[in-house]
Design an enzyme around this catalytic site. Structure first.
Site, PDB file in Angstrom:
ATOM      1  N   ARG A  45      18.406  60.369 -19.890  1.00 13.54           N
ATOM      2  CA  ARG A  45      19.380  59.322 -20.089  1.00 13.54           C
ATOM      3  C   ARG A  45      19.228  58.168 -18.834  1.00 13.54           C
ATOM      4  O   ARG A  45      17.996  58.232 -17.997  1.00 13.54           O
ATOM      5  CB  ARG A  45      20.791  59.621 -19.615  1.00 13.54           C
ATOM      6  N   GLY A  46      20.016  57.151 -18.913  1.00 14.98           N
ATOM      7  CA  GLY A  46      19.761  55.941 -17.804  1.00 14.98           C
ATOM      8  C   GLY A  46      19.182  54.954 -18.701  1.00 14.98           C
ATOM      9  O   GLY A  46      18.378  55.093 -19.504  1.00 14.98           O
ATOM     10  N   ARG A  88      22.311  55.852 -28.963  1.00 19.42           N
ATOM     11  CA  ARG A  88      23.373  55.477 -27.786  1.00 19.42           C
ATOM     12  C   ARG A  88      23.651  54.065 -27.856  1.00 19.42           C
ATOM     13  O   ARG A  88      22.721  53.188 -27.971  1.00 19.42           O
ATOM     14  CB  ARG A  88      23.076  56.042 -26.476  1.00 19.42           C
ATOM     15  N   ASP A 238      23.806  49.161 -17.641  1.00 21.44           N
ATOM     16  CA  ASP A 238      23.378  49.420 -19.079  1.00 21.44           C
ATOM     17  C   ASP A 238      23.112  48.295 -19.846  1.00 21.44           C
ATOM     18  O   ASP A 238      22.443  48.265 -20.798  1.00 21.44           O
ATOM     19  CB  ASP A 238      24.409  50.366 -19.718  1.00 21.44           C
ATOM     20  N   ASN A 248      28.093  49.223 -16.650  1.00 18.61           N
ATOM     21  CA  ASN A 248      27.619  50.548 -16.168  1.00 18.61           C
ATOM     22  C   ASN A 248      28.514  51.734 -16.371  1.00 18.61           C
ATOM     23  O   ASN A 248      29.465  51.581 -16.812  1.00 18.61           O
ATOM     24  CB  ASN A 248      27.234  50.080 -14.941  1.00 18.61           C
TER      25      ASN A 248
HETATM   26  O1  MRU Z   1      25.214  57.808 -19.533  1.00 21.66           O
HETATM   27  P1  MRU Z   1      24.087  57.694 -18.756  1.00 21.66           P
HETATM   28  O2  MRU Z   1      23.643  58.803 -17.672  1.00 21.66           O
HETATM   29  O3  MRU Z   1      22.848  57.142 -19.377  1.00 21.66           O
HETATM   30  O4  MRU Z   1      24.513  56.243 -17.864  1.00 21.66           O
HETATM   31  C1  MRU Z   1      23.497  55.908 -16.833  1.00 21.66           C
HETATM   32  C2  MRU Z   1      23.841  54.638 -15.855  1.00 21.66           C
HETATM   33  O5  MRU Z   1      25.207  54.284 -16.312  1.00 21.66           O
HETATM   34  C3  MRU Z   1      22.970  54.108 -15.001  1.00 21.66           C
HETATM   35  O6  MRU Z   1      23.851  53.611 -14.026  1.00 21.66           O
HETATM   36  C4  MRU Z   1      22.351  52.701 -15.842  1.00 21.66           C
HETATM   37  O7  MRU Z   1      21.917  53.408 -17.048  1.00 21.66           O
HETATM   38  C5  MRU Z   1      21.336  52.475 -14.787  1.00 21.66           C
HETATM   39  S1  MRU Z   1      20.068  53.578 -14.839  1.00 21.66           S
HETATM   40  C6  MRU Z   1      18.718  52.498 -14.044  1.00 21.66           C
END
Ligand code: MRU
Length: 354
Positions: A45-46, A88, A238, A248
Site C-alpha cells: 500500500r502507499g 484501489r 495519494d 491523503n
Molecule cells: O491506504 P494506504 O495505506 O495506501 O494510504 C497511504 C497514504 O495515505 C500515504 O500517506 C500516501 O499514499 C503517500 S505514500 C508515499
C-alpha cells in the site's frame, strides 16, 4: 533499504504490510491477478508503491502469457490493465503507472514486436518505474531537508516511507534526509486509525533507522502543537489536484487544520506521478470507502456493537490553502499551486524553489 517489492526468479515478492511489525513475512505473487489481490488487500500500500506494484504486476502477468500472436497478447494485456485499475481508486500513481505501461506496449506493437519482445519491453519499463521511484524519493529528501529546522520536532501521518514507495519514502524520505544531516530531534508518528499505518509501519521504519520516535493517537496532535512541541508537519499524498488540493490518508485534513491554527508549517512530499493536473480540485478526487470491519474490529476483537452504521473513507482532502509547499523530485512548489505545479512538468511560468 527495506525490500518493499522485488523480483525473485519468476515471482514478485512483497513484504506483507498487514502483518508488520509483529511478523516479517513475504507474499509471493506468481500471476498478475495475485498482484491485484495484494494491492486490494493492502499487502502492499502507499500511492507510489501501488503504482510500482501495478507496473511490475503487468510485466509479471504478461511474462506468463502463452499467447502465440500479438492480437491475443494485446487482449490479455488489456484485461490485466483493467483488473489492476479496479483495485484501489484514489492513488493516482496506480493509473499513472498503468498508462505508462500501456504507452510502452503500444510503442512495441507499433514497432512490430513479437510477444517475446513485448514481454522484454514491459519488463524493462516496470523496472524503470521502480528505479525512478527510488531516485525521486532521494531527490525529494534532498530538496525537502531544507524546510526542516535544526533540532526539529516533526509530525507525520500515516506511512509515507520506504514501505509506501519502491524505497526511502516521500515524507519519510524528507525526514530521513534531515535525520542524516543531524537535524531531527524527534518524529511524532500519528497512529493513523483505523489501519494503524503510523503506529505499525512508520514507527517500525524509524525505530529501525534509530530516529527518535514517539507514537501518538491523532487526538494528541492538537495538545502537542499547543504546547509548542511540533515545528513542522510533513505528510505524503495519494493524489494532488491541479489547484493543489491534496488527497491523503483520512485524518490528514484534521492535522492540517490544527497546524494552521497553531502556526505550524504543513508540507506535502510527493513525486510528480502523484500530481494529477487533469483533476481540477479535491472535490473531484474519488475517495475509497473501505470495509466496515476495519473500524468495528481490532484483529478478531469486536469494538463497536452490531447494528451501528460505519463510515470508513480511506482518505480525505486537505485544501491547498492549508499547505505551505509541495516537495517533489523537481523542487518545492509553493502557492499558488495552480501556477507552480504545471511548472514542475515544464508547463507555465511561475517559480519553483530549489
Ligand atoms: O491506504 P494506504 O495505506 O495506501 O494510504 C497511504 C497514504 O495515505 C500515504 O500517506 C500516501 O499514499 C503517500 S505514500 C508515499
Amino acid at each position: 533499504m527495506l525490500p518493499t517489492i522485488a523480483w525473485d526468479d519468476d515471482a514478485l515478492v512483497m513484504i506483507d504490510q498487514r502483518k508488520l511489525p509483529g511478523q516479517e513475512v513475504y507474499v509471493r505473487c506468481r500471476t498478475g491477478a495475485d498482484v491485484a489481490r495484494a494491492i486490494r488487500s493492502m499487502v502492499i500500500r502507499g500511492a507510489p508503491a501501488i503504482g510500482v506494484a501495478a507496473a511490475m504486476g503487468l510485466a509479471l502477468g504478461m511474462r506468463r502469457s502463452k499467447a502465440q500472436g500479438t492480437r491475443q497478447f494485446a487482449v490479455e494485456f488489456t484485461k490485466l490493465c483493467e483488473l489492476l485499475a479496479a483495485t484501489r481508486p484514489t492513488a493516482v500513481n496506480l493509473f499513472w503507472a498503468i498508462d505508462r505501461m500501456k504507452r510502452t506496449f503500444a510503442a512495441g506493437v507499433q514497432a512490430g514486436e513479437s510477444p517475446d519482445e513485448l514481454k522484454a519491453r514491459l519488463d524493462r519499463e516496470a523496472q524503470a518505474i521502480h528505479d525512478e521511484d527510488v531516485d525521486s524519493c532521494r531527490a525529494m529528501g534532498r530538496f525537502g531537508a531544507a524546510i526542516v529546522p535544526d533540532a526539529a520536532r516533526i509530525l507525520t501521518h500515516c506511512n509515507a516511507g520506504a514501505l509506501a514507495t519502491a524505497g526511502y519514502g516521500t515524507a519519510l524520505g524528507v525526514i530521513r534526509a534531515a535525520a542524516e544531516a543531524g537535524r531531527v530531534a524527534r518524529v511524532f508518528a500519528d497512529e493513523t486509525r483505523p489501519f494503524l499505518q503510523g503506529a505499525r509501519l512508520t514507527a517500525w521504519e524509524l525505530v529501525r533507522d534509530h530516529v527518535p520516535t514517539t507514537v501518538i493517537t491523532e487526538s494528541m496532535a492538537g495538545p502537542l502543537m499547543r504546547r509548542g512541541e511540533i515545528d513542522v508537519v510533513v505528510v505524503g499524498a495519494d493524489r494532488i489536484a491541479a489547484n493543489g488540493d491534496v488527497a491523503n490518508k483520512i485524518g490528514t485534513y484534521t492535522v492540517a487544520m490544527l497546524a494552521q491554527a497553531h502556526g505550524v508549517p504543513f508540507y506535502v512530499a510527493a513525486p510528480l506521478s502523484t500530481i494529477d493536473l487533469d483533476t481540477p480540485d479535491g472535490d473531484r478526487i474519488p475517495i475509497e470507502q473501505r470495509d466496515a470491519r476495519e473500524i468495528t474490529h481490532l484483529g478478531a476483537t469486536r469494538l463497536a456493537p452490531e447494528g451501528a452504521a460505519i463510515w470508513n473513507p480511506a482518505f480525505d482532502v486537505t485544501p491547498a490553502a492549508l499547505i505551505a509547499g509541495i516537495i517533489t523530485e523537481r523542487g518545492i512548489a509553493r502557492p499558488p499551486f495552480a501556477d507552480s505545479l504545471p511548472l514542475l512538468f515544464g508547463r507555465g511560468s511561475a517559480e519553483v524553489s530549489e
